[in-house]
Design an enzyme around this catalytic site. Structure first.
Site, PDB file in Angstrom:
ATOM      1  N   HIS A 403      41.318  44.537  35.952  1.00 37.07           N
ATOM      2  CA  HIS A 403      40.635  44.670  34.520  1.00 37.07           C
ATOM      3  C   HIS A 403      40.663  43.262  33.973  1.00 37.07           C
ATOM      4  CE1 HIS A 403      40.702  46.369  30.172  1.00 37.07           C
ATOM      5  NE2 HIS A 403      41.428  45.175  30.130  1.00 37.07           N
ATOM      6  N   GLU A 404      41.923  42.512  34.421  1.00 40.01           N
ATOM      7  CA  GLU A 404      42.006  41.058  33.648  1.00 40.01           C
ATOM      8  C   GLU A 404      40.816  40.197  34.210  1.00 40.01           C
ATOM      9  OE1 GLU A 404      43.458  40.822  31.138  1.00 40.01           O
ATOM     10  OE2 GLU A 404      44.643  42.454  31.172  1.00 40.01           O
ATOM     11  N   HIS A 407      37.231  40.431  32.782  1.00 46.08           N
ATOM     12  CA  HIS A 407      37.095  39.706  31.371  1.00 46.08           C
ATOM     13  C   HIS A 407      36.510  38.372  31.704  1.00 46.08           C
ATOM     14  CE1 HIS A 407      38.711  42.541  28.634  1.00 46.08           C
ATOM     15  NE2 HIS A 407      39.914  42.555  29.137  1.00 46.08           N
TER      16      HIS A 407
HETATM   17 ZN   LIG Z   1      41.329  43.990  28.420  1.00 48.97          ZN
END
Ligand SMILES: [Zn+2]
Ligand SMILES: *[C@@H]1O[C@H](CO)[C@@H](O)[C@H](O)[C@H]1NC(C)=O
Ligand SMILES: *[C@@H]1O[C@H](CO)[C@@H](O)[C@H](O)[C@H]1NC(C)=O
Ligand SMILES: *[C@@H]1O[C@H](CO)[C@@H](O)[C@H](O)[C@H]1NC(C)=O
Ligand SMILES: *[C@@H]1O[C@H](CO)[C@@H](O)[C@H](O)[C@H]1NC(C)=O
Ligand SMILES: *[C@@H]1O[C@H](CO)[C@@H](O)[C@H](O)[C@H]1NC(C)=O
Length: 634
Positions: A403-404, A407
């Site tokens: 997820h990170e 980004h």
């Molecule tokens: Zn996030």
């Protein structure tokens, strides 16, 4: 079991020195343990003695004033140094450079080469010997017994044994006969059989005992870095944790994961990422030579236990690099503003590998990623989670790392690498959604599309960090486009987007299949590959701070560009199923209608009047802000 049946004593080639008991650490210099799925296999390389001679010493040949070739000079030195006769070794190779000459030789016994007994002699420009290394003759372990030079099993039997033992296939290279020095010092006669594993990760040279067919040892021509880590195809440590050998994809990371500025690190740092706790100097070192990073995380202990701190750095390093390599295949490269220190002159700005702070002290129950412009380091901060005893470490939760890191991908690829183009609420919401959707994309092992829950383990919550599982079932997840009219938090908006993408994925895989090799092959036409291609291509195509509808249009356009639109109707169908059909408006009015060219005549599956009302009414009360902990991006 007696491996060697007929033995003759030997003391002429190798001085008999009684073997000292092994000190454990001393085995790193002489042994190599390889992990197979059902067993471990140990190989042995006799200890090497090595001398250097400063300005150099003359070989016996030179001392006698005779002129000779490089090889002849070396042979005279080897004979004297090891007290062997000419039939005790053979010259294998030699090379001259502007700094001097090099000769490599191999021990012979009964005229048969000894595979793991070798010599190297180096000369300076004045033809004096400057260095000498050998692991026969000078070895602390002398071969006491030598097997007879005639095999008692066939080549075919040796091949079968090697294939079974190494779980691979003989590559057709003719097996040769060599002696193999065993840790006892005994010389076993062996067939050398080359075996390739199906995944291409290993190209073994197996030494098969020519008397009884057992595999005595192996070499692997594939350099094998290894990491104990969470399987990239599962969410977290409770679902799959094992040793991965040689995982770097050289297409994406041409010098592997550790080499930077010409030097290969032996810690959790490299060209794409560095992982550490506290400050950049606090990386985790290899647990054994050859870049073995084997620190098994202990789930009964707190994350801060020493072994767990190391395991955290290893897993984040492994997963972040794996994601780098996958993303690279799908178009997040130097040219499109990715994170690497060395860009190999392929475009974009370098000096911006990702810095991952594991078990970061600045927070708990969360994680975040900062994306400055191309050329400046991405920064990921991973936190410990406190909702269970013992506490749980986000570093062992791949879905949080994925997820990170996504980004970073979406912030760089949207708007030309500035990090400034997912800043509005709507686009920032999609930023969260893409991050969940990429974590979701990773974890499949077949053509099904099960519901996906983000981080149930770290958060110790059945539905993890989101209000609903991502699902193709609109009872399980009723979120639709119009819901965002009532939403203000980016993570809640992101849920709508991620769930739509979950449905796009399912539609593509249902219609176009699923490829198991999607991590390393972005060129097949399988649905999961098409999904990630359009995902990444769409990021480049969409405008700065896109709206949902603009991002949808970029997906459609991406498919037109790369696949001549072969999948646009599947994509439209999935978008329309969640309110983003052709008639959807920028004021968040749903449409469940697909374009004319995608409407299947004679069916009502894509007609929408009735279902609009149904779906809307079933979801209009699901929009209250929940008390979930968001996974931030800063
Ligand atoms: Zn996030
Ligand atoms: C060298 O080897 C010969 C036999 O091959 C032996 O007689 C002699 O003692 C050895 N010399 C040394 C210094 O080990
Ligand atoms: C690698 O070399 C570049 C250019 O000399 C330098 O800027 C960078 O700091 C070096 N990286 C490391 C980790 O030493
Ligand atoms: C997970 O949370 C529940 C309460 O929500 C708690 O009862 C349980 O003990 C927690 N699990 C662990 C392993 O701590
Ligand atoms: C969708 O989920 C609901 C609730 O779990 C279940 O009752 C229903 O059978 C599911 N529908 C399908 C098509 O699987
Ligand atoms: C459900 O949603 C409708 C329409 O948004 C609203 O008028 C109503 O008050 C909501 N009901 C509850 C129980 O939240």
């Amino acid at each position: 079991m007696v491996l060697i049946t007929t033995l003759t004593s030997i003391s002429t080639l190798i001085a008999c020195v009684s073997a000292a008991p092994w000190k454990h650490s001393s085995r790193y210099a002489t042994h190599r343990v390889r992990q197979l799925s059902d067993k471990t296999l140990e190989s042995y390389h006799p200890a090497t003695t090595y001398k250097t001679f400063g300005p150099g010493v003359a070989s016996p040949l030179k001392k006698r004033g005779e002129s000779g070739t490089l090889e002849e000079n070396a042979a005279s030195f080897i004979k004297e140094e090891l007290n062997v006769s000419a039939d005790g070794f053979r010259i294998r190779s030699s090379a001259s450079t502007d700094a001097g000459g090099h000769v490599w030789a191999q021990q012979l016994v009964n005229g048969i080469p000894v595979s793991n007994a070798v010599v190297n002699v180096a000369f300076n420009k004045a033809d004096n010997v400057v260095a000498f290394g050998a692991n026969f003759g000078g070895s602390s372990l002398a071969p006491a017994q030598i097997a007879p030079p005639t095999p008692s099993i066939s080549k075919e039997a040796a091949i079968t044994s090697a294939e079974q033992s190494l779980q691979g296939k003989h590559n057709g290279w003719p097996p040769s006969l060599e002696y193999y020095v065993q840790p006892s010092g005994n010389l076993a006669l062996s067939y050398v059989v080359e075996v390739l594993t199906a995944d291409g990760d290993h190209w073994y040279e197996a030494f098969v005992n020519a008397l009884d067919g057992t595999v005595l040892g192996t070499n692997d021509f594939v350099a094998g870095d290894s990491y104990r880590a969470v399987d990239p195809r599962v969410n977290d440590i409770t679902k799959g944790y094992k040793l991965f050998e040689n995982p770097a994809d050289v297409f994406s990371s041409p010098n592997g994961w550790h080499t930077l500025n010409g030097t290969a690190s032996t810690d959790t740092s490299g060209n794409n990422v560095i992982t550490y706790k506290g400050d950049l100097s606090q990386t985790t070192q290899q647990s054994a030579d050859g870049r073995v990073f084997d620190y098994p995380y202990d789930l009964t202990l707190d994350p801060t236990a020493q072994i767990n701190v190391k395991a955290a750095a290893v897993n984040t390093f492994f997963i972040s690099n794996t994601i780098h390599d996958i993303n690279y295949r799908y178009g997040f490269t130097e040219k499109t503003f990715n994170f690497q220190d060395d860009n190999f002159d392929k475009g974009g700005q370098g000096n911006d590998r990702i810095l991952i702070s594991t078990q970061d002290g600045s927070g708990t129950n969360n994680a975040n990623f900062a994306t400055p412009a191309d050329g400046r380091n991405g920064r990921m901060r991973m936190y410990v989670w406190t909702q269970s005893t013992p506490k749980r470490d986000g570093d062992l939760s791949n879905d949080i790392i994925a997820h990170e890191q996504t980004h970073g991908t979406t912030n760089r690829m949207t708007g030309g690498g500035t990090g400034r183009c997912l800043q509005t609420t709507e686009s920032g919401g999609m930023g969260e959604g893409w991050s969940d959707a990429f974590a979701d994309w990773l974890v499949h092992t077949d053509a099904s599309t099960p519901d996906f829950v983000l981080s149930p383990w770290a958060s110790n919550k059945t539905f993890g960090l989101r209000t609903h599982p991502y699902s193709t079932n609109s009872t399980t997840n009723p979120l639709i486009y119009s819901n965002i009219a009532q939403l203000s938090k980016v993570h809640r908006i992101g849920e709508v987007w991620a769930n739509i993408l979950h449905n796009v994925y399912a539609e593509l895989v249902n219609n176009f299949g699923w490829a198991a090799d999607a991590f390393t092959n972005a060129d097949s036409n399988a649905g999961n590959v098409v999904f990630l291609r359009n995902f990444m291509d769409g990021l480049l195509l969409q405008p700065c701070n896109p709206t949902f509808l603009q991002a949808r249009d970029a997906w459609i356009q991406a498919d037109q560009n790369r696949y001549k639109g072969a999948h646009v109707c599947s994509i439209w169908k999935a978008f329309a199923s969640r309110g983003m059909g052709v008639g959807a408006t920028s004021t968040f009015v749903d449409s469940f209608v697909v374009p004319k060219e995608c409407q299947v005549s004679g069916t009502t599956s894509t007609e929408t009047g009735a279902s609009t009302t149904t779906v809307e009414s079933s979801t209009s009360n699901s929009t209250s802000e929940p008390t979930v902990v968001p996974t931030n991006t800063e």
